[in-house]
Design an enzyme around this catalytic site. Sequence first.
Site, PDB file in Angstrom:
ATOM      1  N   LYS A  45      -3.022   4.029  -5.835  1.00 55.25           N
ATOM      2  CA  LYS A  45      -3.216   4.624  -4.501  1.00 55.25           C
ATOM      3  C   LYS A  45      -2.146   4.114  -3.536  1.00 55.25           C
ATOM      4  CE  LYS A  45      -6.500   0.914  -3.704  1.00 55.25           C
ATOM      5  NZ  LYS A  45      -7.879   0.485  -3.919  1.00 55.25           N
ATOM      6  N   TYR A 265      13.235 -12.366  22.229  1.00 50.69           N
ATOM      7  CA  TYR A 265      12.277 -11.900  23.243  1.00 50.69           C
ATOM      8  C   TYR A 265      11.352 -13.027  23.699  1.00 50.69           C
ATOM      9  CZ  TYR A 265      13.441  -7.006  22.419  1.00 50.69           C
ATOM     10  OH  TYR A 265      14.083  -5.803  22.328  1.00 50.69           O
TER      11      TYR A 265
HETATM   12  C1  LIG Z   1      -7.920  -0.599  -4.703  1.00 55.34           C
HETATM   13  C2  LIG Z   1      -9.065  -0.701  -5.601  1.00 55.34           C
HETATM   14  C3  LIG Z   1      -8.985  -1.453  -6.761  1.00 55.34           C
HETATM   15  C4  LIG Z   1      -7.802  -2.327  -7.091  1.00 55.34           C
HETATM   16  O1  LIG Z   1      -7.931  -3.538  -6.379  1.00 55.34           O
HETATM   17  P1  LIG Z   1      -6.932  -4.745  -6.566  1.00 55.34           P
HETATM   18  O2  LIG Z   1      -7.568  -5.862  -5.866  1.00 55.34           O
HETATM   19  O3  LIG Z   1      -5.646  -4.317  -5.937  1.00 55.34           O
HETATM   20  O4  LIG Z   1      -6.771  -4.953  -8.026  1.00 55.34           O
HETATM   21  C5  LIG Z   1     -10.056  -1.403  -7.632  1.00 55.34           C
HETATM   22  N1  LIG Z   1     -11.156  -0.679  -7.341  1.00 55.34           N
HETATM   23  C6  LIG Z   1     -11.274   0.027  -6.208  1.00 55.34           C
HETATM   24  C7  LIG Z   1     -12.526   0.783  -5.937  1.00 55.34           C
HETATM   25  C8  LIG Z   1     -10.246   0.026  -5.292  1.00 55.34           C
HETATM   26  O5  LIG Z   1     -10.382   0.720  -4.149  1.00 55.34           O
END
Ligand SMILES: *Cc1c(COP(=O)(O)O)cnc(C)c1O
Length: 374
Positions: A45, A265
């Site tokens: 994702k 800044y």
């Molecule tokens: C993003 C996600 C993962 C992966 O998590 P990580 O900690 O990056 O391994 C697994 N399950 C779900 C439901 C997620 O949303």
Amino acid sequence: MTSYDLDAESAESDSILYIDLNAIRINYQLFCARTAPAECAACVKADAYGLGLERVAPILADAGCTTFFVAHVAEGVALRELLDSVRIFVLHGAWPGNERNLFDYRLTPVLNSLAQVNTWAAFARARGELIEAAIHIDSGMTRLGLDENDLKVFEADPSQLDGLSVVHVMSHLSCGDEQDDAMNQVQLERFQRLRRKLPAETASLAASAGLFLDPKFHLDMVRAGIALYGGRPTAREPNPMSEVARVRARILQVRDVDSPRTVGYGAAHKVAEPSRIATISVGYADGYARSLGSLGRACIEGIAVPVVGRVSMDLVTLDVSEVPRDKVVEGGFVDVIGGGINLDDVAQKAGTISYEILTRLGRRYRRVYLGSGS
Ligand SMILES: *Cc1c(COP(=O)(O)O)cnc(C)c1O
């Protein structure tokens, strides 16, 4: 990390994001080896955690990954166009209006609520065929998923699931990165109890942190994300994953400061002693967190130097007084993430986690993919 083609650090780029595909492959293989016999699915994702779905997903598939998770339907569509024969789960599920895309692109929605189950089941029944689905059970996150009361509805009326072939049932741990947290066991037991109410083929509970959890948490599948991209799965253990991302920024200017002055800044950093300040080409617009002002570090030819003053949109200032002059060359490059500057340390100093650092890397880098992945 794979050795660099330093030619990429050519005149045209002010900052470069190296992404080591070979390291992703190695991380996937290590993850599989440590969680077998459970299947290792890949979470890609958010554009593969900011590293580029188009390049990352085919490497994972080539390394043997056959199950992928994305969040949005559009991400699933993009992934299907890259990989024809893998299973793609869409975490945000089915909505009136997106069923057609889910179906046409052979995406399997993870149904998170009774309404989503109804939507997808109605679509299946209207087509007159069995359609695959996954179901998300809320075992303690109170985020997405069906809870105990929702599941009672299927017990009372199993026909609500007619039309669906439930291929997977999943839940998500709140405290998976803390091996000893009692919440893990609570969620495992709740999940095991609730999943019996569903006719599902396989189940998953753990994400990357599952690498360090007892195998009883692995169930049929572990859903790996950050570990594949080099982040540490848990703060309690040394990170076994290979570094994937490395950000290098050009040194735009080096100044000798020999009288008391301030830097940047807010005049936030005061220089008292004679010193040398290097200004480099990275800033918060590139995802270099503004909270790293006066806290971050960069690495010049193996020597760590502190960020001084505030982080600007396009610039960061470093105190390079301790680095031999011939190593701090205007036009040269320094490492700001990776390459001696640990990703998780950067995140910790910035008050966040590696996930946020990676997914916020900006669009301005020249992206250089290293290693064919083989
Ligand atoms: C993003 C996600 C993962 C992966 O998590 P990580 O900690 O990056 O391994 C697994 N399950 C779900 C439901 C997620 O949303």
